[in-house]
Design a protein around this motif. Structure first.
Motif, PDB file in Angstrom:
ATOM      1  N   ASN A  21       0.819  -1.211   0.000  1.00  0.00           N
ATOM      2  CA  ASN A  21       0.000   0.000   0.000  1.00  0.00           C
ATOM      3  C   ASN A  21       0.853   1.262   0.000  1.00  0.00           C
ATOM      4  N   THR A  22       2.016   1.197   0.613  1.00  0.00           N
ATOM      5  CA  THR A  22       2.941   2.324   0.612  1.00  0.00           C
ATOM      6  C   THR A  22       4.330   1.801   0.262  1.00  0.00           C
ATOM      7  N   ALA A  23       5.139   2.660  -0.314  1.00  0.00           N
ATOM      8  CA  ALA A  23       6.500   2.271  -0.678  1.00  0.00           C
ATOM      9  C   ALA A  23       7.387   2.235   0.566  1.00  0.00           C
ATOM     10  N   LEU A  24       8.553   1.663   0.406  1.00  0.00           N
ATOM     11  CA  LEU A  24       9.481   1.503   1.524  1.00  0.00           C
ATOM     12  C   LEU A  24       9.838   2.838   2.186  1.00  0.00           C
ATOM     13  N   LEU A  25      10.027   3.866   1.389  1.00  0.00           N
ATOM     14  CA  LEU A  25      10.457   5.169   1.924  1.00  0.00           C
ATOM     15  C   LEU A  25       9.329   6.188   2.009  1.00  0.00           C
ATOM     16  N   ASP A  26       8.099   5.744   2.093  1.00  0.00           N
ATOM     17  CA  ASP A  26       6.937   6.641   2.157  1.00  0.00           C
ATOM     18  C   ASP A  26       6.631   7.092   3.580  1.00  0.00           C
ATOM     19  N   CYS A  27       7.607   7.633   4.256  1.00  0.00           N
ATOM     20  CA  CYS A  27       7.399   8.059   5.646  1.00  0.00           C
ATOM     21  C   CYS A  27       6.347   9.148   5.769  1.00  0.00           C
ATOM     22  N   PHE A  28       6.248  10.018   4.759  1.00  0.00           N
ATOM     23  CA  PHE A  28       5.307  11.126   4.871  1.00  0.00           C
ATOM     24  C   PHE A  28       3.867  10.702   4.614  1.00  0.00           C
ATOM     25  N   GLU A  29       3.652   9.446   4.236  1.00  0.00           N
ATOM     26  CA  GLU A  29       2.290   8.927   4.108  1.00  0.00           C
ATOM     27  C   GLU A  29       1.670   8.749   5.496  1.00  0.00           C
ATOM     28  N   ASP A  30       2.508   8.492   6.478  1.00  0.00           N
ATOM     29  CA  ASP A  30       2.057   8.310   7.853  1.00  0.00           C
ATOM     30  C   ASP A  30       3.159   8.826   8.785  1.00  0.00           C
ATOM     31  N   PRO A  31       3.190  10.150   9.021  1.00  0.00           N
ATOM     32  CA  PRO A  31       4.261  10.726   9.849  1.00  0.00           C
ATOM     33  C   PRO A  31       4.305  10.143  11.266  1.00  0.00           C
ATOM     34  N   GLY A  32       3.157   9.732  11.794  1.00  0.00           N
ATOM     35  CA  GLY A  32       3.137   9.159  13.136  1.00  0.00           C
ATOM     36  C   GLY A  32       3.963   7.882  13.225  1.00  0.00           C
ATOM     37  N   THR A  33       3.802   7.031  12.228  1.00  0.00           N
ATOM     38  CA  THR A  33       4.584   5.790  12.199  1.00  0.00           C
ATOM     39  C   THR A  33       6.058   6.102  12.017  1.00  0.00           C
ATOM     40  N   CYS A  34       6.355   7.060  11.163  1.00  0.00           N
ATOM     41  CA  CYS A  34       7.749   7.445  10.914  1.00  0.00           C
ATOM     42  C   CYS A  34       8.404   7.947  12.207  1.00  0.00           C
ATOM     43  N   GLY A  41      12.415   2.809  17.602  1.00  0.00           N
ATOM     44  CA  GLY A  41      12.368   1.718  16.626  1.00  0.00           C
ATOM     45  C   GLY A  41      12.087   0.349  17.229  1.00  0.00           C
ATOM     46  N   PRO A  42      12.750  -0.021  18.334  1.00  0.00           N
ATOM     47  CA  PRO A  42      12.461  -1.332  18.917  1.00  0.00           C
ATOM     48  C   PRO A  42      11.001  -1.468  19.362  1.00  0.00           C
ATOM     49  N   CYS A  43      10.416  -0.382  19.865  1.00  0.00           N
ATOM     50  CA  CYS A  43       9.001  -0.424  20.274  1.00  0.00           C
ATOM     51  C   CYS A  43       8.103  -0.635  19.055  1.00  0.00           C
ATOM     52  N   LEU A  44       8.415   0.052  17.953  1.00  0.00           N
ATOM     53  CA  LEU A  44       7.646  -0.117  16.719  1.00  0.00           C
ATOM     54  C   LEU A  44       7.735  -1.558  16.237  1.00  0.00           C
ATOM     55  N   ALA A  45       8.933  -2.124  16.251  1.00  0.00           N
ATOM     56  CA  ALA A  45       9.117  -3.505  15.813  1.00  0.00           C
ATOM     57  C   ALA A  45       8.303  -4.463  16.686  1.00  0.00           C
ATOM     58  N   CYS A  46       8.295  -4.227  17.983  1.00  0.00           N
ATOM     59  CA  CYS A  46       7.509  -5.073  18.893  1.00  0.00           C
ATOM     60  C   CYS A  46       6.010  -4.908  18.640  1.00  0.00           C
ATOM     61  N   THR A  47       5.571  -3.702  18.306  1.00  0.00           N
ATOM     62  CA  THR A  47       4.163  -3.472  17.980  1.00  0.00           C
ATOM     63  C   THR A  47       3.766  -4.248  16.731  1.00  0.00           C
ATOM     64  N   VAL A  48       4.611  -4.203  15.702  1.00  0.00           N
ATOM     65  CA  VAL A  48       4.326  -4.945  14.468  1.00  0.00           C
ATOM     66  C   VAL A  48       4.249  -6.436  14.772  1.00  0.00           C
ATOM     67  N   SER A  49       5.178  -6.914  15.555  1.00  0.00           N
ATOM     68  CA  SER A  49       5.189  -8.333  15.913  1.00  0.00           C
ATOM     69  C   SER A  49       3.896  -8.726  16.623  1.00  0.00           C
ATOM     70  N   SER A 113      11.833  -0.862   6.780  1.00  0.00           N
ATOM     71  CA  SER A 113      11.030  -2.065   6.590  1.00  0.00           C
ATOM     72  C   SER A 113       9.983  -2.211   7.698  1.00  0.00           C
ATOM     73  N   TRP A 114      10.404  -1.988   8.949  1.00  0.00           N
ATOM     74  CA  TRP A 114       9.454  -2.072  10.067  1.00  0.00           C
ATOM     75  C   TRP A 114       8.362  -1.014   9.916  1.00  0.00           C
ATOM     76  N   CYS A 115       8.742   0.197   9.497  1.00  0.00           N
ATOM     77  CA  CYS A 115       7.749   1.264   9.301  1.00  0.00           C
ATOM     78  C   CYS A 115       6.769   0.893   8.186  1.00  0.00           C
ATOM     79  N   GLN A 116       7.277   0.332   7.091  1.00  0.00           N
ATOM     80  CA  GLN A 116       6.402  -0.070   5.988  1.00  0.00           C
ATOM     81  C   GLN A 116       5.429  -1.164   6.444  1.00  0.00           C
TER      82      GLN A 116
END
Length: 141
Positions: A21-34, A41-49, A113-116
């Motif tokens: 749905n979004t490209a690898l470097l599309d951080c501005f599609e969702d600034p909150g996730t970025c 970063g480790p918290c984001l990775a744990c959330t995805v998991s 990758s984790w952000c995507q």
């Protein structure tokens, strides 16, 4: 004696693969996730998991693996959780790609990758909207 019955073999199922749905470097599609990925970063990775119904602490394996490889003098290590999650997510949602591409992205752009993956999960599994309905009854005489 009966003649052998012909068996019908199903053909290979052709499942339409889709793009991310979004490209690898599309951080501005969702600034909150970025921001979440940049500042924690480790918290984001744990959330995805966790959203993938895996152990929340699974991404911590990446730190153990890369630290152990660095101690051995090896400059390159494949982050197993990032790679495995990316492959699993791509297969679950039938997203186009390859194992080699997943490997390269997981090794070279781990946080992107984790952000995507986080953006993909947010777009595919939005939080439910709770609607409260009240029964109103009137008495007509």
């Amino acid at each position: 004696m009966q003649p052998p019955m012909a068996q019908v073999q199903p053909g290979p199922s052709q499942v339409e693969e889709v793009e991310w749905n979004t490209a690898l470097l599309d951080c501005f599609e969702d600034p909150g996730t970025c921001c979440y990925g940049f500042w924690c970063g480790p918290c984001l990775a744990c959330t995805v998991s966790g959203r993938m119904k895996e152990c929340y602490c699974l991404p911590l394996c990446d730190y153990c693996t890369t630290s152990a490889m660095a101690l051995c003098g090896l400059p390159f290590a494949v982050p197993p959780a990032a790679y495995g999650m990316r492959v699993a997510l791509r297969h679950k949602y039938k997203i186009k790609g390859s194992l080699l591409n997943d490997l390269c992205v997981s090794c070279c752009c781990t946080w992107c990758s984790w952000c995507q993956m986080h953006r993909e999960l947010k777009l595919r599994n939005p939080k439910p909207t709770v609607i409260s309905i009240q029964n109103v009854s009137t008495l007509h005489l």
